[in-house]
Design a protein around this motif. Structure first.
Motif, PDB file in Angstrom:
ATOM      1  N   ASP A 109     -29.840 -38.680  10.441  1.00 32.02           N
ATOM      2  CA  ASP A 109     -30.721 -39.447  11.327  1.00 32.02           C
ATOM      3  C   ASP A 109     -29.978 -40.097  12.485  1.00 32.02           C
ATOM      4  OD1 ASP A 109     -33.621 -39.925   9.670  1.00 32.02           O
ATOM      5  OD2 ASP A 109     -31.895 -39.270   8.526  1.00 32.02           O
ATOM      6  N   LEU A 110     -28.729 -40.477  12.283  1.00 31.04           N
ATOM      7  CA  LEU A 110     -27.924 -41.060  13.360  1.00 31.04           C
ATOM      8  C   LEU A 110     -26.853 -40.089  13.854  1.00 31.04           C
ATOM      9  CD1 LEU A 110     -27.445 -44.721  12.035  1.00 31.04           C
ATOM     10  CD2 LEU A 110     -29.055 -43.896  13.771  1.00 31.04           C
ATOM     11  N   GLY A 111     -26.965 -38.829  13.455  1.00 37.84           N
ATOM     12  CA  GLY A 111     -25.993 -37.836  13.895  1.00 37.84           C
ATOM     13  C   GLY A 111     -24.634 -37.967  13.230  1.00 37.84           C
ATOM     14  N   LEU A 112     -24.576 -38.612  12.061  1.00 30.73           N
ATOM     15  CA  LEU A 112     -23.297 -38.891  11.407  1.00 30.73           C
ATOM     16  C   LEU A 112     -23.149 -38.204  10.055  1.00 30.73           C
ATOM     17  CD1 LEU A 112     -23.109 -42.722  12.176  1.00 30.73           C
ATOM     18  CD2 LEU A 112     -21.773 -40.903  13.266  1.00 30.73           C
ATOM     19  N   SER A 113     -24.005 -37.233   9.747  1.00 28.77           N
ATOM     20  CA  SER A 113     -23.998 -36.652   8.399  1.00 28.77           C
ATOM     21  C   SER A 113     -22.676 -35.967   8.062  1.00 28.77           C
ATOM     22  CB  SER A 113     -25.155 -35.662   8.248  1.00 28.77           C
ATOM     23  OG  SER A 113     -25.085 -34.642   9.229  1.00 28.77           O
TER      24      SER A 113
ATOM     25  N   GLY B 174     -32.970 -29.419   7.542  1.00 28.70           N
ATOM     26  CA  GLY B 174     -33.468 -30.302   6.493  1.00 28.70           C
ATOM     27  C   GLY B 174     -34.509 -31.263   7.022  1.00 28.70           C
ATOM     28  N   GLU B 175     -34.893 -32.199   6.159  1.00 29.79           N
ATOM     29  CA  GLU B 175     -35.885 -33.207   6.536  1.00 29.79           C
ATOM     30  C   GLU B 175     -35.477 -33.941   7.808  1.00 29.79           C
ATOM     31  OE1 GLU B 175     -38.753 -34.160   5.406  1.00 29.79           O
ATOM     32  OE2 GLU B 175     -38.966 -33.736   3.279  1.00 29.79           O
ATOM     33  N   ARG B 176     -36.452 -34.258   8.646  1.00 23.41           N
ATOM     34  CA  ARG B 176     -36.259 -35.047   9.864  1.00 23.41           C
ATOM     35  C   ARG B 176     -35.126 -34.462  10.718  1.00 23.41           C
ATOM     36  NH1 ARG B 176     -35.956 -38.444   5.756  1.00 23.41           N
ATOM     37  NH2 ARG B 176     -33.871 -39.115   6.356  1.00 23.41           N
ATOM     38  N   ALA B 177     -34.024 -35.198  10.849  1.00 23.70           N
ATOM     39  CA  ALA B 177     -32.916 -34.742  11.704  1.00 23.70           C
ATOM     40  C   ALA B 177     -31.958 -33.811  10.975  1.00 23.70           C
ATOM     41  CB  ALA B 177     -32.150 -35.954  12.246  1.00 23.70           C
TER      42      ALA B 177
END
Length: 628
Positions: free
Chosen positions: A297-301, A324-327
């Motif tokens: 979600d914050l681009g930090l996965s 995947g889900e959302r982002a």
């Protein structure tokens, strides 16, 4: 700015004899160069190692490794890994990845992807959420039987995992689906954050602990010796509560503890510290494997996943292309290639069992099957990942590719050019075409090859030279397609400024009967789609339409992607009324390409509909998206 990765050689003494065999296999090559023989304490291990090796002269390309020694992955034991630096790759493309809007997969497509994941060498395949629907159950069961029992000559076979909520029905259904695999696993979860417990579960901490403990125990009682537990929304959960519930599920028989940042709210230092704290404070933690599952979600996965691995996690949950889900989720290719490139130098020697030469093909397959294009600037597998336009960069690349590339495209199975010197054209024969397809990573049966070969001949008649990109598009159009319900036979359109656009379409149904319809529209594609609708008679809405040229030039092959949504709310008790289905088509004629994509999406939707007869009760048909 670091531009080099230090060269090292494998210390054979550092690897236990039980975990190393020197018979190389294409699936078992472990692309790293050093096996430190000490376990790193969680209090001293950080993203940057305490004493990182300096970037010295020698290796300036991640793939450069003098005298690499291939070795076999450690023998699989559910709750321990013999080599403390080995990181298990848990792929959830078929479960979490399929929850991406428009990413619905047929059972055949899931099986194909699972087979490709096995070629890639993933340790665990989360094949689906069996209780979600009858189709999911059958797909997981088929994967367990076929992929979960194929053992290669070195003993590798992936673990087949099914997801379940913490209730007996889910867990029993998951077990019934995965039990046919040689190495089955049940993955069960329950939310542990205050907001989830109060507003979603409406349960107290004590109740949640008891449910988790009893359901892990129930999973073990079914005969499953490999049970993974996830405290959903661990990133927003109270740490003391996490230590408590994790300790209880360990006593109940959990073998892997997955720590999910379900909403992607943490940053790398924070998530890494969470893993370290769990490792330091959870009773019985030495008897299990710690895992990570990071949303983007914050681009930090990817960064969070690597932070977790550096602080003690030895399983990482990822998806191909990060879908995947959302982002989306942490991207398998990004995590794996980071460990491959920098694991030895700054991550304490961490490595995986992935064969990166299968990365590009796997990415391509997932993209084609789900209909989700990879953004051009996507790391590792994006179309621009190995493209250089700046004059300065081009000058450097012409002098030495290592000036601006730390990864060679060949490392991930992407060939930038045809090194054999074969140029395919209208005079090329079967042998040359088949050889080139093999070099691109495609393994086609005789029927598939014949279909692709005659499509190639048709294109070669119109183009002077058929490129690798053209071949990939043809394979995608002929092989990466859903089961045929309707097939395009003929199409004729008229359009322009002098009148309404008209289209005449001839389709062939599954029984071989021809159906012809004619329609008018605002353009050639619109009129052709309306003609198809007159034949198929399924109310759908076109949600997305996009087109790309796979090569340069006016004679380029066009690839079209469409996404449709079903409008019939009475189809199956709400099961697919809100689902979207994607289709891809390729051809030198953009209208033909567009119609093929539309028919592909319709075929996927109709195939899905056939697997849900009306007698399925609502509670069985209801699909439950989850994000553990």
């Amino acid at each position: 700015m670091a531009t080099a990765c230090s060269p090292h050689t494998i210390s054979r003494a550092a690897v236990s004899s039980s975990s190393v065999k020197h018979s190389p296999s294409q699936f078992q090559f472990l692309f790293r160069s050093h096996f430190p023989n000490r376990r790193h304490d969680s209090s001293s291990l950080h993203i940057t190692a305490p004493n990182p090796r300096p970037a010295t002269k020698g290796r300036v390309l991640c793939s450069e490794n003098p005298n690499p020694t291939p070795t076999r992955r450690p023998d699989y034991v559910p709750n321990r890994i013999s080599d403390p630096n080995y990181v298990r790759i848990f792929d959830t493309t078929l479960r979490d990845g399929e929850q991406s809007p428009g990413a619905s997969l047929t059972s055949k497509e899931k099986l194909d992807i699972a087979r490709q994941l096995a070629k890639l060498g993933v340790d665990i395949i989360e094949a689906g959420f069996p209780v979600a629907s009858k189709d999911d159950f059958e797909a997981v069961k088929t994967i367990a039987k076929e992929v979960g029992n194929f053992v290669d000559k070195d003993g590798y076979v992936p673990v087949i995992c099914g997801l379940s909520r913490c209730n007996k029905k889910d867990i029993k259904t998951a077990w019934e689906a995965v039990k046919y695999a040689k190495r089955p696993r049940i993955h069960t979860f329950i939310a542990t954050s205050p907001i989830h417990m109060e507003h979603k579960l409406r349960k107290t901490k004590e109740q949640v602990i008891e449910i988790a403990r009893s359901m892990v125990s129930y999973a073990r009682s079914l005969g499953c010796e490999d049970v993974e537990f996830s405290p959903e929304d661990a990133g927003r959960s109270e740490k003391e509560f996490l230590y408590q519930i994790l300790g209880e599920v360990i006593k109940a028989g959990a073998t892997t503890l997955n720590i999910p940042d379900t909403v992607g709210i943490t940053v790398p230092n924070e998530f890494g510290q969470l893993i370290a704290d769990i490792k330091a404070n959870t009773p019985g933690i030495d008897n299990v494997i710690i895992s990570t599952h990071c949303q983007n979600d914050l681009g930090l996965s990817t960064a969070n996943t690597l932070a977790g691995a550096s602080r003690g996690a030895r399983q990482v949950e990822v998806t191909i292309n990060g879908i995947g889900e959302r982002a989306g989720n942490a991207s398998l290719e990004e995590v794996v290639m980071t460990l491959n490139c920098r694991g030895d130098e700054v991550l304490g020697g961490l490595y995986t069992g992935i064969n990166p030469k299968h990365i590009y093909m796997t990415s391509k397959m997932v993209s084609e099957y789900t209909g989700m294009h990879v953004q051009p600037h996507k790391a590792i597998v994006g179309s621009n990942a190995f493209a250089h336009e700046s004059g300065i960069h081009q000058d450097g690349m012409l002098k030495d590719k290592r000036t601006y590339e730390i990864i060679a495209p060949e490392d991930i199975g992407y060939d930038r050019s045809n090194e054999a010197g074969i140029v395919l054209g209208k005079l090329s024969g079967r042998h040359a075409v088949k050889k080139q397809l093999e070099q691109l990573g495609y393994e086609l049966d005789d029927v598939q090859f014949e279909t692709v070969f005659w499509r190639f001949k048709g294109v070669a008649e119109q183009k002077k030279r058929v490129t690798d990109a053209d071949l990939r598009a043809l394979v995608s159009d002929e092989v990466f397609q859903p089961e045929v319900v309707w097939k395009l036979n003929d199409l004729q359109v008229t359009c322009g400024t002098l009148g309404l656009s008209t289209a005449t379409v001839k389709l062939i149904d599954a029984d071989g009967r021809e159906h012809i319809a004619c329609s008018v529209g605002t353009g050639p594609v619109d009129s052709a789609y309306k003609a198809v609708d007159l034949i198929v008679k399924e109310p759908v809405t076109l949600v997305e339409y996009s087109m790309n040229a796979v090569t340069e030039g006016i004679d380029a092959i066009a690839t079209t992607r469409v996404v449709i949504r079903v409008e019939n709310s009475d189809m199956v008790a709400g099961e697919i009324s809100q689902r979207t289905f994607s289709g891809i088509g390729s051809g030198m004629d953009i209208v033909v390409s567009s119609v093929k994509a539309y028919i592909g999406a319709l075929n996927k939707m109709l195939g899905f509909k056939e697997r849900f007869p009306q007698e399925i009760p609502p509670e069985s048909a209801e699909r439950t998206p989850v994000s553990a």
